[in-house]
Motif scaffolding. Structure first.
Motif, mmCIF file in Angstrom:
data_model
loop_
_atom_site.group_PDB
_atom_site.id
_atom_site.type_symbol
_atom_site.label_atom_id
_atom_site.label_comp_id
_atom_site.label_asym_id
_atom_site.label_seq_id
_atom_site.Cartn_x
_atom_site.Cartn_y
_atom_site.Cartn_z
ATOM 1 N N LEU A 103 20.023 125.379 -34.573
ATOM 2 C CA LEU A 103 21.730 124.928 -34.712
ATOM 3 C C LEU A 103 22.170 126.033 -35.285
ATOM 4 O O LEU A 103 21.950 127.403 -35.719
ATOM 5 N N VAL A 104 23.221 125.979 -34.301
ATOM 6 C CA VAL A 104 24.016 127.077 -34.010
ATOM 7 C C VAL A 104 25.311 127.357 -33.967
ATOM 8 O O VAL A 104 25.774 126.552 -34.253
ATOM 9 N N LEU A 105 25.749 128.516 -34.510
ATOM 10 C CA LEU A 105 27.542 128.241 -35.316
ATOM 11 C C LEU A 105 28.435 129.082 -34.833
ATOM 12 O O LEU A 105 28.228 130.427 -35.147
ATOM 13 N N MET A 106 29.171 128.696 -34.222
ATOM 14 C CA MET A 106 29.872 128.954 -33.782
ATOM 15 C C MET A 106 31.243 129.753 -34.607
ATOM 16 O O MET A 106 32.463 128.786 -34.648
ATOM 17 N N THR A 107 32.045 130.939 -34.655
ATOM 18 C CA THR A 107 32.845 131.153 -35.341
ATOM 19 C C THR A 107 34.223 131.544 -34.260
ATOM 20 O O THR A 107 33.744 131.849 -33.702
ATOM 21 N N GLY A 108 35.701 131.967 -34.727
ATOM 22 C CA GLY A 108 36.354 132.127 -33.795
ATOM 23 C C GLY A 108 37.913 132.039 -34.758
ATOM 24 O O GLY A 108 38.247 130.729 -35.004
ATOM 25 N N GLN A 109 39.116 133.197 -34.160
ATOM 26 C CA GLN A 109 39.689 132.854 -34.830
ATOM 27 C C GLN A 109 40.712 131.047 -33.833
ATOM 28 O O GLN A 109 39.889 131.212 -32.418
ATOM 29 N N ASN A 110 41.513 130.598 -33.591
ATOM 30 C CA ASN A 110 42.427 129.301 -33.139
ATOM 31 C C ASN A 110 42.895 130.495 -31.818
ATOM 32 O O ASN A 110 43.002 131.516 -31.387
ATOM 33 N N GLY A 111 42.052 130.033 -30.752
ATOM 34 C CA GLY A 111 42.820 130.412 -29.862
ATOM 35 C C GLY A 111 41.298 131.345 -28.808
ATOM 36 O O GLY A 111 41.821 132.719 -28.071
ATOM 37 N N SER A 112 40.426 131.656 -29.307
ATOM 38 C CA SER A 112 39.629 132.406 -29.524
ATOM 39 C C SER A 112 38.862 132.545 -28.278
ATOM 40 O O SER A 112 37.789 133.115 -27.399
ATOM 41 N N GLY A 113 38.484 130.764 -27.475
ATOM 42 C CA GLY A 113 37.823 130.526 -26.949
ATOM 43 C C GLY A 113 36.669 129.585 -26.677
ATOM 44 O O GLY A 113 36.175 129.474 -26.116
ATOM 45 N N LYS A 114 36.830 129.069 -28.725
ATOM 46 C CA LYS A 114 35.149 128.154 -29.080
ATOM 47 C C LYS A 114 36.153 126.761 -27.793
ATOM 48 O O LYS A 114 34.487 126.440 -27.044
ATOM 49 N N SER A 115 36.393 126.060 -27.683
ATOM 50 C CA SER A 115 36.435 124.781 -27.375
ATOM 51 C C SER A 115 36.435 124.678 -26.000
ATOM 52 O O SER A 115 35.602 124.497 -25.068
ATOM 53 N N THR A 116 36.380 126.203 -25.079
ATOM 54 C CA THR A 116 36.566 126.377 -24.174
ATOM 55 C C THR A 116 35.244 127.160 -23.520
ATOM 56 O O THR A 116 35.167 126.145 -22.926
ATOM 57 N N LEU A 117 34.170 127.650 -23.916
ATOM 58 C CA LEU A 117 33.426 127.714 -24.176
ATOM 59 C C LEU A 117 32.618 126.174 -24.374
ATOM 60 O O LEU A 117 31.252 125.914 -23.300
ATOM 61 N N LEU A 118 32.733 125.920 -25.775
ATOM 62 C CA LEU A 118 31.885 124.607 -25.450
ATOM 63 C C LEU A 118 32.154 123.569 -24.036
ATOM 64 O O LEU A 118 31.154 122.562 -23.685
ATOM 65 N N LYS A 119 33.453 122.937 -23.514
ATOM 66 C CA LYS A 119 33.674 122.521 -22.086
ATOM 67 C C LYS A 119 32.717 122.912 -21.041
ATOM 68 O O LYS A 119 32.701 121.779 -20.178
ATOM 69 N N ILE A 120 32.963 123.874 -21.103
ATOM 70 C CA ILE A 120 31.619 124.714 -20.125
ATOM 71 C C ILE A 120 30.657 124.319 -20.072
ATOM 72 O O ILE A 120 30.067 123.803 -19.080
ATOM 73 N N THR A 121 30.113 124.543 -21.095
ATOM 74 C CA THR A 121 29.298 124.288 -21.896
ATOM 75 C C THR A 121 28.876 122.917 -21.573
ATOM 76 O O THR A 121 27.572 122.522 -21.141
ATOM 77 N N ALA A 122 29.877 121.770 -21.767
ATOM 78 C CA ALA A 122 28.636 120.005 -21.579
ATOM 79 C C ALA A 122 29.641 120.327 -20.017
ATOM 80 O O ALA A 122 29.575 118.778 -19.668
ATOM 81 N N GLY A 123 29.590 121.186 -19.044
ATOM 82 C CA GLY A 123 30.185 120.589 -17.532
ATOM 83 C C GLY A 123 31.694 120.077 -17.739
ATOM 84 O O GLY A 123 31.674 119.832 -16.604
ATOM 85 N N LEU A 124 31.747 120.524 -18.806
ATOM 86 C CA LEU A 124 33.844 119.456 -18.192
ATOM 87 C C LEU A 124 34.865 120.302 -17.794
ATOM 88 O O LEU A 124 35.764 120.261 -17.446
ATOM 89 N N LEU A 125 34.252 122.051 -17.553
ATOM 90 C CA LEU A 125 35.373 122.640 -17.446
ATOM 91 C C LEU A 125 34.700 123.488 -16.043
ATOM 92 O O LEU A 125 33.088 123.903 -16.504
ATOM 93 N N LYS A 126 35.077 124.187 -15.014
ATOM 94 C CA LYS A 126 34.253 125.150 -14.257
ATOM 95 C C LYS A 126 34.796 126.545 -14.661
ATOM 96 O O LYS A 126 35.995 126.931 -14.792
ATOM 97 N N PRO A 127 34.188 127.671 -15.016
ATOM 98 C CA PRO A 127 34.205 128.944 -14.905
ATOM 99 C C PRO A 127 34.124 129.765 -13.476
ATOM 100 O O PRO A 127 34.183 129.067 -12.935
ATOM 101 N N GLN A 128 35.592 130.574 -14.182
ATOM 102 C CA GLN A 128 35.578 131.316 -12.707
ATOM 103 C C GLN A 128 34.322 132.219 -11.780
ATOM 104 O O GLN A 128 34.182 132.268 -10.860
ATOM 105 N N GLN A 129 33.427 132.513 -13.380
ATOM 106 C CA GLN A 129 32.292 133.018 -12.684
ATOM 107 C C GLN A 129 31.541 132.642 -13.768
ATOM 108 O O GLN A 129 31.386 132.383 -15.460
ATOM 109 N N ALA A 130 29.724 132.266 -13.996
ATOM 110 C CA ALA A 130 29.265 132.179 -14.914
ATOM 111 C C ALA A 130 27.788 131.941 -13.783
ATOM 112 O O ALA A 130 27.335 131.976 -12.730
ATOM 113 N N GLN A 131 26.992 132.844 -14.626
ATOM 114 C CA GLN A 131 25.181 132.657 -14.572
ATOM 115 C C GLN A 131 24.526 132.201 -14.901
ATOM 116 O O GLN A 131 24.339 131.915 -16.728
#
Length: 229
Positions: A37-65
């Motif tokens: 169980l992981v808690l992810m925090t950060g201000q609005n616009g910090s990239g939380k939703s973006t990272l979650l969407k990449i993790t779910a395969g919904l967004l393609k990052p410019q770079q990632a391993q």
């Protein structure tokens, strides 16, 4: 939670994502293991939703391993097209304002099971049982457009959980819930972790302390830090 050795489910390194000239994620590293169980925090616009969407395969990052170990034990590193298909099948992302299909609560919760080609009898049994466990059985024949915001969120969590994905990503899941609904959601999240489903959630909920986290990660200006739990 008691510290135990867990099989890593998903490991992301050097994740970079930009929108135009703005850097959203800058060499972010993040991993989650089965049952965590992981808690992810950060201000609005910090990239939380973006990272979650990449993790779910919904967004393609410019770079990632990315190294992924699904629960079937097949480990590997994949090209993005193959990885995207795997993530979409194994990881479930739940938006802060989840979309529910037009129809009843039963129809929505049963949707993922129907796509898995289960029998009508098995689907009915699992849906009824899931709604009973989450105290939503009284809503089973209600149209989803008649539900309150908190009820919709709870139905969406059950709809995600019932298909038994490897990882569930919850983006501000408690924002529309009253205190009682939140407590019921906490109980379901604990139950999912006990079933070896990994949960990552973002939250500003002051009552979040009722949950015990394995990791607390924080995003700030595109960078990630790991806090003690």
């Amino acid at each position: 939670m008691t510290s135990v050795i867990k099989k890593v489910s998903l490991n992301l390194k050097r994740v970079c994502f930009k929108r135009g000239t703005r850097t959203i994620l800058d060499n972010v590293e993040f991993s989650v293991s089965q049952g965590e169980l992981v808690l992810m925090t950060g201000q609005n616009g910090s990239g939380k939703s973006t990272l979650l969407k990449i993790t779910a395969g919904l967004l393609k990052p410019q770079q990632a391993q990315v190294s992924f170990v699904p629960h079937d034990g097949q480990q590997g590193s994949y090209s993005w097209p193959r990885l995207k298909k795997l993530l979409l099948r194994k990881v479930c992302y739940l938006h802060q304002h989840p979309y529910l299909f037009h129809g009843t609560v039963y129809d929505n919760v049963a949707y993922g099971l129907k796509r898995q080609k289960m029998s009508k009898q098995e689907i009915e049994q699992r849906v009824v049982q899931a709604l009973q466990e989450y105290s939503l059985e009284s809503l089973i024949h209600r149209d989803c457009y008649e539900l309150s915001g908190g009820e919709k969120q709870r139905v969406a969590i059950v709809r995600s959980w019932i298909t038994r994905p490897d990882i569930i990503l919850l983006d501000e899941p408690f924002s529309n819930m009253d205190k009682e609904s939140r407590k019921k959601s906490y109980a379901l999240i604990k139950q999912m972790c006990q079933q070896d489903i990994a949960i990552v959630l973002t939250s500003h909920d002051p009552l979040i302390g009722e949950l015990s986290f394995d990791q607390h990660v924080h995003l700030y200006q595109g960078k990630m830090t790991h806090k003690l739990v």
